[in-house]
Scaffold this active site. Structure first.
Site, mmCIF file in Angstrom:
data_model
loop_
_atom_site.group_PDB
_atom_site.id
_atom_site.type_symbol
_atom_site.label_atom_id
_atom_site.label_comp_id
_atom_site.label_asym_id
_atom_site.label_seq_id
_atom_site.Cartn_x
_atom_site.Cartn_y
_atom_site.Cartn_z
ATOM 1 C CE LYS A 1 -34.795 -62.156 14.795
ATOM 2 N NZ LYS A 1 -34.656 -62.085 13.309
ATOM 3 C CB SER B 1 -33.749 -63.494 9.259
ATOM 4 O OG SER B 1 -32.346 -63.520 9.169
ATOM 5 C CB SER C 1 -31.488 -63.988 12.724
ATOM 6 O OG SER C 1 -32.388 -63.010 12.234
#
Length: 558
Positions: A126, A230, A206
């Site tokens: 990420k 997330s 996210s």
């Protein structure tokens, strides 16, 4: 760890039936169904290897016998990124050093000097995880210049384990902590990530790009981060596995923060085995022991404390998970938190899930963890104060805006940051929030910690449970920048606020859209939770390959 050690570990996984924790590759391929679309053109992978279903132990077995190299595997994933990712926009950039790292792994395999089960395995990160050789932006143009000076600690651990850092994934900008009406999966750097199952649907956030990339088989594993939901929500909504570790088990150093009181990075994969093996590499046992001591826990990460590569004997985690897979779900007690607010279709998936678990010998009782309304009332104000403190500390280590005030001004003066949504209400509220030295804030965080821990501990104890289960997510909503997200999803909050582990595994679907089952356990019970998750995954057999449909109508759950 040499070839013999890797072969012994892989043999232990197979002989101990650990691989039965994942639906067999052939069975999974059959589960695509007769109406499943073919693989996108130009995505030919590795001969004899189904990238959708292969596990790390299976890959290592092939590398050990010379029928596969990391270079071949890495090139196959890079080809898939090039040909498949234009549909979903999940990968921001690939690493210029990926093939070099793969070649180094191949040399170690030839010499019998393999570093462990992740040696040669492609991993996506990420883009809020610092990498010295690639930009780390949190999705914001404010950080899109020079890369950080150093890797995040978790990246250092991955590199030392021989993992191939394949690239960086898109995310909800600033991990969904900028606007009051964000659109998950959108960032100014990467645009909008799409759900691979239905392209006009949202991937949740996210860790949107990490989950979508895994669903599309663009890497073997990926790293996500979570403050509240997330990791697990994107995992559920994209039909993959996501583990939010116990707080402190994975070092947060070098990860763009929201709150040190809740933030953690964690592994995501297409199956529980790969998730567990990746956690072993990520985990900081010293930090875990310190946190466990503070919390009164007697064990930090039982069964994972012997790192792969540190011993010539079978990895204890493999043995414990193998034992769980062998005994299945018989006698396990699971509390089902239905959350009917997520709708009748999701509730129908939960009903079928409970029936399957009971048929496998588990005892499933319905529960409602207490204190949820109060947790919802307190969490956001506490996070505002913590974000102001922690983002200022992080920005002080980077070129660009040096504090939250400068970041707010950057967004005001850069129209590219406003193409999906213009608001930065959370930034502005955080700037005005009481400092973390304020007595009112301290009382609020103390109450949050107490109530969230009691919410899970009391429920587990009252019903003598091994875990609590709940729906991870509703069916993915249509992505709409004007409207924003439709994501009031309460199941992740108790474990996120308490710092307890949670794990999402595929449970079923509602008209092509995946629904996950969120499993939660007691503090630092990560190994037990992963073991149970492997058995649940095997019983539910809910994985389905994405079909990259442009849109869908309404339909029933399955």
């Amino acid at each position: 760890m040499g070839k013999k050690s890797i072969a012994a570990m892989t043999a232990a996984l197979v002989a101990g039936s650990l691989l039965t924790g994942v639906p067999h590759a052939g069975a999974q391929a059959a589960e695509r169904g007769p109406d499943a679309s073919p693989q996108p053109a130009g995505t030919a992978g590795v001969p004899g290897v189904d990238l959708d279903t292969v596990t790390i132990p299976e890959l290592q077995a092939r590398m050990a016998d010379g029928s596969l190299t990391s270079s071949t595997l890495t090139k196959a994933y890079l080809r898939r990124i090039e040909t498949v990712d234009p549909k979903i926009h999940s990968v921001l950039r690939t690493s210029p050093n990926a093939l070099r790292a793969a070649a180094a792994s191949d040399a170690r395999h030839r010499r019998g000097k393999v570093l462990g089960p992740l040696d040669g395995i492609p991993v996506l990160l990420k883009d809020n995880v610092n990498t010295r050789d690639m930009p780390t932006t949190a999705g914001s143009l404010a950080l899109a210049g020079n890369p950080p000076d150093t890797d995040a600690v978790l990246v250092t651990r991955l590199r030392k384990a021989g993992a191939v850092i394949l690239g960086k994934t898109n995310l909800s900008e600033w991990a969904n902590f900028r606007s009051a009406k964000p659109t998950s999966g959108w960032s100014a750097v990467g645009g909008q990530t799409n759900n691979p199952y239905v392209l006009d649907r949202n991937p949740c956030g996210s860790s949107s790009g990490s989950a979508a990339a895994l669903a599309a088989s663009l890497a073997q594993v990926a790293i996500g981060t979570e403050t509240d939901g997330s990791i697990v929500c994107p995992a559920g909504m994209n039909g993959v596995v996501g583990h939010k570790p116990s707080l402190g088990l994975v070092s947060p150093s070098g990860v763009v923060p929201i709150s040190a009181e809740q933030d953690t990075a964690g592994p995501m994969a297409r199956n529980v085995i790969d998730t567990a093996l990746t956690l072993e590499v990520l985990s900081d046992h010293q930090g875990s022991r310190r946190n466990a001591a503070r919390s009164g826990s007697q064990k930090a990460l039982p069964g994972l404390q012997g790192r792969p590569g540190a011993s010539r004997h079978q990895d204890p985690a493999a043995g414990r998970m193998a034992g769980q897979a062998a005994t299945g779900l018989r006698g396990k007690r699971i509390g089902l938190w239905r959350l009917p607010s997520l709708g009748p279709d999701v509730d129908a998936v939960m009903t079928r899930t409970a029936t399957k678990l009971r048929k496998a010998g588990a005892v499933v009782v319905e529960v409602t963890p207490p204190y949820q309304a109060r947790l919802a009332e307190l969490e956001f104000p506490a996070l505002l104060s913590e974000f102001h403190r922690d983002i200022n500390a992080y920005l002080g280590t980077r070129k660009g805006p040096r504090n939250l005030a400068e970041l707010i001004e950057f967004n005001r003066t850069h129209p590219e940051e406003q193409t999906c949504f213009a608001g930065q209400e959370l930034f502005e509220k955080a700037r005005a929030a009481p400092p973390t030295t304020d007595p009112g804030y301290k009382a609020m965080r103390a109450e949050l910690k107490d109530l969230s821990s009691r919410s899970l501990d009391e429920t587990l104890a009252a019903h003598h449970l091994d875990a609590i289960a709940a729906p991870t997510n509703p069916p993915a909503w249509t992505t709409d920048c004007a409207r924003g997200d439709n994501d009031v999803i309460p199941s992740s909050t108790p474990a996120a606020v308490a710092g307890y582990p949670s794990l999402s595994v595929p449970a079923g679907s509602v008209n092509e859209l995946p629904v996950g089952l969120l499993l939660m356990a007691g503090n630092h019970q990560d190994t037990e939770l992963l073991s149970l998750g492997a058995a649940v995954e095997h019983r539910l057999k809910a994985w389905r390959a994405p079909r990259y449909l442009p849109t869908i109508g309404s339909g029933a759950a399955r």
